[in-house]
Design an enzyme around this catalytic site. Sequence first.
Site, mmCIF file in Angstrom:
data_model
loop_
_atom_site.group_PDB
_atom_site.id
_atom_site.type_symbol
_atom_site.label_atom_id
_atom_site.label_comp_id
_atom_site.label_asym_id
_atom_site.label_seq_id
_atom_site.Cartn_x
_atom_site.Cartn_y
_atom_site.Cartn_z
ATOM 1 N N PRO A 172 11.950 28.575 80.758
ATOM 2 C CG PRO A 172 14.780 29.170 80.524
ATOM 3 C CD PRO A 172 12.978 29.331 81.534
ATOM 4 N N GLY A 183 13.754 24.163 76.625
ATOM 5 C CA GLY A 183 15.489 23.353 76.310
ATOM 6 C C GLY A 183 15.799 24.247 76.463
ATOM 7 N N GLY A 235 17.147 22.184 79.415
ATOM 8 C CA GLY A 235 16.989 21.410 80.575
ATOM 9 C C GLY A 235 16.272 22.308 82.572
ATOM 10 C CG LEU A 236 16.399 25.616 83.412
ATOM 11 C CD1 LEU A 236 16.006 27.068 83.400
ATOM 12 C CD2 LEU A 236 16.733 25.245 84.543
ATOM 13 N N GLY A 237 13.064 21.621 82.372
ATOM 14 C CA GLY A 237 12.085 21.172 83.304
ATOM 15 C C GLY A 237 11.005 21.419 82.524
ATOM 16 C CB SER A 238 10.004 23.915 79.794
ATOM 17 O OG SER A 238 10.937 23.262 78.455
ATOM 18 C CB SER A 239 9.267 18.964 78.045
ATOM 19 O OG SER A 239 8.730 17.993 77.568
ATOM 20 C CB ALA A 287 6.917 22.399 83.778
ATOM 21 C CG ASP A 299 13.164 15.506 83.916
ATOM 22 O OD1 ASP A 299 14.167 15.056 85.039
ATOM 23 O OD2 ASP A 299 13.611 16.197 82.750
#
Length: 312
Positions: A98, A100, A102-106, A108, A148
Amino acid sequence: MKSTASAPGKIILFGEHFVVYGSGAILCAIDRRITVTAEETMEKKIHIISEIGSLKAEPGIPACDVDCILRPLYHLADTALRSHGIPGIKVTVKSEIPAGMGLGSSSACCVAGAAAVSGLFSDYSREEILHLAVNAERTIFEDTSGADCTVCTHGGIIRYGVDGHEKIDAGQNLGIIVASSGATHSTKSVVAKVKRFRNANPAEFSGMCDAESDIIRDVKELLEQGDIAQLGKKANQNQRYLEAIGVTNQTLQEMVRIGQGASAGAKITGAGGGGCVFALTDGGPAAADAFREGGYECFAAGIDSDGLIVFN
Ligand code: PMV
């Protein structure tokens, strides 16, 4: 010609925000991925297709005029077009992470995007891909520590610091329950808020940076020993510093208290202001049950040991 690559999301176990000021951080790649496919096209366009937005635009647009969320991918494609003289590139993104939260979508997306786009032209090393990815991420957040993108590239659990990064071989018993506040956050604005706190309270902030460096040093050893009880205490200590610098809010606070009451320890992960918290467990169901009873969605995060995978 097509090129595909995939990179994992991440959580920050310890050290977010303080890592921007050199204290180091411990991060963990998680078993949720973003896959990016890049394709050469004959049309003179950069075409990006993703679940969170799409774009079809001329090459050469200044980065600041491109929608923030797609800017890193546009930057990667535009830079490649200029260096290799091909007419256009189509980039397709498929995500299990998901945005925004904080799980690293940007990050990754930057790592998989850098590998997919550069893979159209040649084989690049992981370090070269990481360099391209961090530069792409800087188009939306110029102060990024680079932590990240590093964990999304290399996978596993890493210690990241001013002296580089190293992998940590954690014990098998580490359980991580990630719970979502359901609210997105802007890393850039929370980092700016922390900068204002630091400018207003230099001595207090510097003391916390020193204490955070000690946490990072101790946690590396505790992870190797698989000492969940002590790791939980360090998470709670780290959380107190995050509360002191003002990156939490009522919802996150409530979630952290739920997690702390049902596990070895819990804290925010990532920038704060929204996003997720995590609880450290020895694998038992208590933390997940408690988050769900509190009305928060959660999942058990597995550790991804692969990092970047290139499919060409
Ligand atoms: O974007 P997030 O939520 O993963 O947070 C980034 C971590 C920070 O330490 C706040 C910033 C950074 O660049 O390390």
